[in-house]
Motif scaffolding. Structure first.
Motif, PDB file in Angstrom:
ATOM      1  N   GLY A   1      42.835  42.568  37.970  1.00 15.78           N
ATOM      2  CA  GLY A   1      44.046  42.844  37.209  1.00 15.78           C
ATOM      3  C   GLY A   1      45.277  43.130  38.038  1.00 15.78           C
ATOM      4  N   ASP A   2      45.123  43.649  39.214  1.00 20.50           N
ATOM      5  CA  ASP A   2      46.301  43.912  40.053  1.00 20.50           C
ATOM      6  C   ASP A   2      46.412  42.791  41.096  1.00 20.50           C
ATOM      7  OD1 ASP A   2      48.421  45.310  41.515  1.00 20.50           O
ATOM      8  OD2 ASP A   2      47.754  47.068  40.384  1.00 20.50           O
ATOM      9  N   ASP A   3      47.295  42.955  42.060  1.00 19.67           N
ATOM     10  CA  ASP A   3      47.465  41.901  43.073  1.00 19.67           C
ATOM     11  C   ASP A   3      46.305  41.850  44.053  1.00 19.67           C
ATOM     12  OD1 ASP A   3      49.913  40.740  42.258  1.00 19.67           O
ATOM     13  OD2 ASP A   3      50.908  42.590  42.840  1.00 19.67           O
TER      14      ASP A   3
ATOM     15  N   GLY B   1      39.649  37.699  42.278  1.00 18.06           N
ATOM     16  CA  GLY B   1      39.408  36.288  42.519  1.00 18.06           C
ATOM     17  C   GLY B   1      40.652  35.468  42.322  1.00 18.06           C
TER      18      GLY B   1
ATOM     19  N   THR C   1      41.943  31.685  40.079  1.00 21.87           N
ATOM     20  CA  THR C   1      41.533  30.637  39.153  1.00 21.87           C
ATOM     21  C   THR C   1      42.533  29.504  39.230  1.00 21.87           C
ATOM     22  OG1 THR C   1      40.599  32.348  37.728  1.00 21.87           O
ATOM     23  CG2 THR C   1      40.891  30.185  36.753  1.00 21.87           C
TER      24      THR C   1
HETATM   25  P1  ADP Z   1      48.055  36.695  41.690  1.00 23.94           P
HETATM   26  O1  ADP Z   1      48.906  35.582  41.203  1.00 23.94           O
HETATM   27  O2  ADP Z   1      48.762  37.957  41.973  1.00 23.94           O
HETATM   28  O3  ADP Z   1      47.120  36.265  42.782  1.00 23.94           O
HETATM   29  P2  ADP Z   1      46.274  36.074  39.599  1.00 23.94           P
HETATM   30  O4  ADP Z   1      47.024  35.786  38.352  1.00 23.94           O
HETATM   31  O5  ADP Z   1      45.760  34.951  40.405  1.00 23.94           O
HETATM   32  O6  ADP Z   1      47.116  37.090  40.466  1.00 23.94           O
HETATM   33  O7  ADP Z   1      45.056  36.998  39.235  1.00 23.94           O
HETATM   34  C1  ADP Z   1      45.209  38.136  38.415  1.00 23.94           C
HETATM   35  C2  ADP Z   1      44.066  39.077  38.642  1.00 23.94           C
HETATM   36  O8  ADP Z   1      42.867  38.459  38.202  1.00 23.94           O
HETATM   37  C3  ADP Z   1      43.863  39.445  40.099  1.00 23.94           C
HETATM   38  O9  ADP Z   1      43.440  40.803  40.126  1.00 23.94           O
HETATM   39  C4  ADP Z   1      42.751  38.538  40.530  1.00 23.94           C
HETATM   40  O10 ADP Z   1      42.002  39.142  41.574  1.00 23.94           O
HETATM   41  C5  ADP Z   1      41.946  38.387  39.264  1.00 23.94           C
HETATM   42  N1  ADP Z   1      41.266  37.084  39.148  1.00 23.94           N
HETATM   43  C6  ADP Z   1      41.792  35.837  39.095  1.00 23.94           C
HETATM   44  N2  ADP Z   1      40.862  34.898  38.927  1.00 23.94           N
HETATM   45  C7  ADP Z   1      39.670  35.549  38.903  1.00 23.94           C
HETATM   46  C8  ADP Z   1      38.320  35.136  38.767  1.00 23.94           C
HETATM   47  N3  ADP Z   1      37.978  33.847  38.627  1.00 23.94           N
HETATM   48  N4  ADP Z   1      37.371  36.100  38.780  1.00 23.94           N
HETATM   49  C9  ADP Z   1      37.694  37.401  38.957  1.00 23.94           C
HETATM   50  N5  ADP Z   1      38.930  37.853  39.062  1.00 23.94           N
HETATM   51  C10 ADP Z   1      39.931  36.943  39.032  1.00 23.94           C
END
Ligand code: ADP
Ligand code: MG
Length: 324
Positions: A29-31, A122, A124
């Motif tokens: 949820g965070d950075d 992670g 996505t």
């Molecule tokens: P940012 O753009 O700051 O990297 P994201 O929108 O990519 O943030 O991701 C938002 C949050 O969701 C982050 O905390 C990230 O670690 C988490 N996250 C993204 N994709 C996944 C995934 N496939 N599984 C677990 N956590 C995820």
């Protein structure tokens, strides 16, 4: 993917996918995630990528893909004698298929909870199906197992049975046919849902002089352990542990060839100095921990397989992405 869809997808499938852990100060949820490793322990990190069509059939069951993406990393930590704790998941998908995501998250989540692993973050993205998992764990300071600690004369051991997963993949690909449905089911499961030897790995600390997990084929991986330790390995063909299912499927001879060169088993191959073998067997009874001696570390550079007293020849010693 649009940010809303991506946000909803992460929220629905991955924000509560693994175990809940008190040492996760901040998870998905965070950075970035905030983690609190135990004081006095070394942080252990591993990462592995599974590419559709390379590491698994593109149409493989999503639950199996989720399970395997974590299992291969758990196996790496097991080989280090470490305890897994936190995972990060980088997921590249052609489209946000809900049925697929649900299956994937179930497979990943069940294995994560079984090992008390929290999914803490992670990424996505959209593209050809590809899954990368980073796994973090810990081990008491300076006590991790390495590939490099074996000495000539050390006994070489292997957990479980090998060759099953390779046969399972051949069945899956239609390159092996089998009338024995029970055996076929068992072999397929060994490829689709490998069981990493995490508890054994942790217990091997203080016993094993070196350890590696068998992912690319026993012969090649045992050779890597030998090379890292500055010695060679000798494996006795007749001692190779093969399952009843594999024996029924392909017979004794081919079973042992698959055991040597097939991949994806995720068993542990480890060495123990001769003076410490008795202690190992007392601390970790074989019947309970399921391992056996398969050979010896030798004062030479190569890996050999012997049968009786004779050296056997092998053309293929493991999977290599870059060999032609
Ligand atoms: P940012 O753009 O700051 O990297 P994201 O929108 O990519 O943030 O991701 C938002 C949050 O969701 C982050 O905390 C990230 O670690 C988490 N996250 C993204 N994709 C996944 C995934 N496939 N599984 C677990 N956590 C995820
Ligand atoms: Mg991101």
């Amino acid at each position: 993917m649009t940010s809303l869809t991506e946000f909803a997808l992460i929220e629905r499938y991955f924000s509560h996918c693994g175990a809940e852990r008190r040492d996760v100060e901040l998870g998905v949820g965070d950075d970035a995630a905030l983690l609190r490793p135990p004081v006095g322990e070394d942080l252990v990190a591993a990462i592995d990528t599974l590419v559709a069509g390379v590491h698994f059939p593109p149409d493989a069951a999503p639950g199996s893909i989720g399970h395997r993406a974590l299992a291969v990393n758990l196996s790496d930590l097991a080989a280090m004698g470490a305890r897994p704790a936190w995972a990060l998941l980088a997921l590249t998908l052609p489209k946000p298929d809900e049925l697929w995501l649900e299956g994937f998250a179930l497979g990943f989540g069940a294995l994560a909870r079984a090992h008390d692993v929290a999914l803490v973050g992670g990424d996505t993205t959209k593209g050809p199906l590809c899954i990368t998992v980073q796994l973090l764990g810990h081990v008491p300071h300076s006590s991790a197992l390495r590939r490099s600690g074996a000495r000539p004369g050390d006994a070489l051991f292997l957990s479980g049975t090998v060759g099953d997963a390779a046969a399972g993949l051949l069945l899956e690909q239609g390159r092996l046919a089998l009338e024995d449905m029970a055996a076929a089911k068992e072999l397929r499961a060994r490829f689709a849902f490998p069981i990493p030897r995490v508890a054994l790995g942790e217990r091997l600390r203080g016993h094993a002089s070196a350890c590696i997990d068998v992912s690319d084929g026993l012969l090649g991986d045992a050779a890597k352990l030998g090379a890292a330790s500055g010695c060679g390995v000798q494996i006795e063909f007749e001692e190779l542990p093969v399952s009843p299912a594999l024996l029924r499927a392909v017979g004794a001879e081919r079973a042992r060839h698959l055991a040597l060169t097939g991949g994806d088993d995720y068993e542990l191959c480890f060495s123990v100095p001769p003076a410490r073998v008795e202690e190992l067997e007392r601390a970790l009874p074989r019947e309970r921990w399921d391992y056996r001696r398969i050979g010896t570390l030798r004062d030479a550079a190569d890996a050999v397989v012997t049968r009786g007293g004779t050296v056997m020849q092998f053309s293929h010693s493991g999977f290599d992405h870059f060999s032609s």
